[in-house]
Design a protein around this motif. Structure first.
Motif, PDB file in Angstrom:
ATOM      1  N   VAL A  63      -1.032 -23.066  19.544  1.00  0.00           N
ATOM      2  CA  VAL A  63      -0.872 -22.608  18.172  1.00  0.00           C
ATOM      3  C   VAL A  63       0.092 -21.443  18.124  1.00  0.00           C
ATOM      4  O   VAL A  63      -0.034 -20.488  18.883  1.00  0.00           O
ATOM      5  CB  VAL A  63      -2.234 -22.190  17.580  1.00  0.00           C
ATOM      6  N   SER A  64       1.071 -21.515  17.246  1.00  0.00           N
ATOM      7  CA  SER A  64       1.926 -20.349  17.016  1.00  0.00           C
ATOM      8  C   SER A  64       1.672 -19.854  15.600  1.00  0.00           C
ATOM      9  O   SER A  64       1.626 -20.649  14.668  1.00  0.00           O
ATOM     10  CB  SER A  64       3.401 -20.683  17.198  1.00  0.00           C
ATOM     11  N   ALA A  95      14.165 -20.244  15.129  1.00  0.00           N
ATOM     12  CA  ALA A  95      14.375 -19.645  16.454  1.00  0.00           C
ATOM     13  C   ALA A  95      13.042 -19.308  17.103  1.00  0.00           C
ATOM     14  O   ALA A  95      12.843 -19.514  18.307  1.00  0.00           O
ATOM     15  CB  ALA A  95      15.229 -18.396  16.321  1.00  0.00           C
ATOM     16  N   PHE A  96      12.106 -18.819  16.296  1.00  0.00           N
ATOM     17  CA  PHE A  96      10.786 -18.472  16.808  1.00  0.00           C
ATOM     18  C   PHE A  96      10.075 -19.704  17.351  1.00  0.00           C
ATOM     19  O   PHE A  96       9.529 -19.688  18.462  1.00  0.00           O
ATOM     20  CB  PHE A  96       9.963 -17.817  15.692  1.00  0.00           C
ATOM     21  N   ILE A  97      10.099 -20.783  16.579  1.00  0.00           N
ATOM     22  CA  ILE A  97       9.422 -22.009  17.007  1.00  0.00           C
ATOM     23  C   ILE A  97      10.077 -22.562  18.273  1.00  0.00           C
ATOM     24  O   ILE A  97       9.393 -22.986  19.208  1.00  0.00           O
ATOM     25  CB  ILE A  97       9.443 -23.064  15.879  1.00  0.00           C
ATOM     26  N   GLU A 103       8.250 -22.166  25.934  1.00  0.00           N
ATOM     27  CA  GLU A 103       7.206 -21.663  26.819  1.00  0.00           C
ATOM     28  C   GLU A 103       6.201 -22.739  27.201  1.00  0.00           C
ATOM     29  O   GLU A 103       5.418 -22.554  28.114  1.00  0.00           O
ATOM     30  CB  GLU A 103       6.458 -20.511  26.141  1.00  0.00           C
ATOM     31  N   ARG A 104       6.187 -23.820  26.427  1.00  0.00           N
ATOM     32  CA  ARG A 104       5.209 -24.883  26.691  1.00  0.00           C
ATOM     33  C   ARG A 104       5.840 -25.996  27.498  1.00  0.00           C
ATOM     34  O   ARG A 104       7.050 -26.120  27.591  1.00  0.00           O
ATOM     35  CB  ARG A 104       4.680 -25.457  25.368  1.00  0.00           C
ATOM     36  N   LYS A 105       4.913 -26.821  28.011  1.00  0.00           N
ATOM     37  CA  LYS A 105       5.405 -28.007  28.725  1.00  0.00           C
ATOM     38  C   LYS A 105       5.960 -29.004  27.728  1.00  0.00           C
ATOM     39  O   LYS A 105       5.523 -29.066  26.585  1.00  0.00           O
ATOM     40  CB  LYS A 105       4.242 -28.650  29.487  1.00  0.00           C
ATOM     41  N   GLU A 106       6.885 -29.800  28.229  1.00  0.00           N
ATOM     42  CA  GLU A 106       7.554 -30.785  27.376  1.00  0.00           C
ATOM     43  C   GLU A 106       6.561 -31.693  26.657  1.00  0.00           C
ATOM     44  O   GLU A 106       6.671 -31.943  25.459  1.00  0.00           O
ATOM     45  CB  GLU A 106       8.484 -31.621  28.257  1.00  0.00           C
TER      46      GLU A 106
END
Lengths: 155, 210
Positions: A63-64, A95-97, A103-106
């Protein structure tokens, strides 16, 4: 009778031997439930609207959060958008998303959710701007963060 | 016998240490679980995309203005409380034939309990809720409307599931969470997806009024 009188000699001390146990129990409870606040809010803490049809967000790591609220500075009016530790313009949402995605896995990317934590007095225009930005970069899963409650108290 | 003479370790300060830690965690704890209304945004469309032609009667038009007033179908001012019933009546109307499902030809909605009004929606899979808001609408109001629409769909799916599976849709979703094993989960998921297919959520949000 003398049997009873004997005991009045002095109040026996209450045993505090089990006190640490009780305190430890509480301690463990709070240790387990603690979530450290990860971001310092630069805007006023948003008062979330109330709703009845709420769903819990699962997979917290995916979650962002985007915060929307009024500025702490009273001279600045209008809605401010905050992500991580800074206030941004709505065009920077993408850009944030993208940085969150990096940072996450594909394989986790399609399951990522954007949680919009907005103050109930903010304008829909701001929210729709954010939505449009998210839509453009295929961040399609969103959640409007709310508290459980009566919807008629929202306005 | 020497064991008896071992001095007891003084545990008196143990409580103090524990209290210190306890207070630290008490202060840093934030108990809020993040919960909210989930929505899936529509995929971005190509610039030359031509939207399909939709009959006006299949669109339930909700307009929220900057004073947080609700106007439906261009004629009636209503309160948020009344919205849910109206949305249910609209979706569940079943006045005509729907889009083809499961490779079957277009058929009437045989699970609808609506009025079958010719002038209202044809079929749940054709019924579109259009939410037009103003840029100045307050977010609280917007969420209230979204919530009522969601509540309407949940109510419809509940009725459908109760009739078909003798459990409500909300209960199915709870079961889904508690279910152990992949097979059990898959079995419940089929039911949930079926309910979703019979009452699909079609919400359109056009550009806000400036």
């Amino acid at each position: 009778m003398s049997k009873f009188r004997k005991k009045k000699k002095g109040l026996p001390a209450i045993s505090t031997a089990s006190l640490p146990d009780i305190v430890f129990m509480l301690l463990f409870f709070f240790m387990v439930t603690t979530v450290m606040r990860e971001t310092e809010l630069k805007i006023n803490n948003p008062v979330l609207p109330a709703a009845t049809e709420v769903k819990k967000l699962e997979h917290k790591s995916l979650v962002s959060s985007i915060y929307v609220g009024s500025s702490k500075n009273k001279n600045i009016t209008g809605d401010k958008i905050q992500v991580n530790d800074k206030i941004i313009n709505y065009t920077e949402v993408q850009a944030f998303i993208l940085s969150e995605r990096a940072e996450r896995k594909e394989e986790e990317v399609p399951y990522m959710t954007t949680s919009i934590k907005a103050d109930k007095h903010s304008n829909v225009g701001t929210i729709l701007d954010i939505k449009e930005q998210l839509r453009e970069i295929q961040a399609l899963k969103i959640s409007f963060s709310v508290t459980k409650g009566d919807v008629t108290k929202n306005f | 016998m020497a064991r008896r003479e071992l001095p007891e370790i003084n545990a008196g300060s143990m409580a103090d240490i524990a209290f210190l830690l306890l207070i630290f965690f008490l202060v840093t704890t934030t108990m809020n679980v993040d919960s909210g209304i989930s929505r899936k945004l529509p995929e971005p469309q190509a610039a030359d995309y031509v939207p399909p032609v939709i009959k006006q009667k299949n669109v339930f038009d909700i307009v929220v203005n900057r004073n947080n007033q609700l106007l439906i179908e261009g004629t009636d001012f209503i309160k948020v409380r009344e919205l849910k019933e109206l949305v249910i009546a609209f979706i569940d109307n079943g006045g005509g034939t729907g889009n083809p499902m499961d490779g079957q030809p277009a058929a009437e909605c045989d699970w609808c309990n609506g009025a079958k009004d010719e002038a209202s929606s044809d079929h749940p899979n054709k019924a579109i809720i259009q939410l037009q808001s103003d840029r100045g609408t307050s977010y609280g109001m917007y969420i209230s409307v979204q919530n009522e629409i969601e509540a309407a769909y949940v109510a419809l799916r509940n009725t459908y599931c109760l009739k078909k599976y003798r459990t409500s849709y909300t209960q199915l979703q709870k079961d889904m969470k508690d279910a152990q094993g992949k097979a059990a989960k898959a079995a419940i998921k089929v039911k949930i997806d079926n309910a979703k297919k019979h009452y699909p959520q079609i919400i359109a949000e056009p550009e806000p009024i400036k």
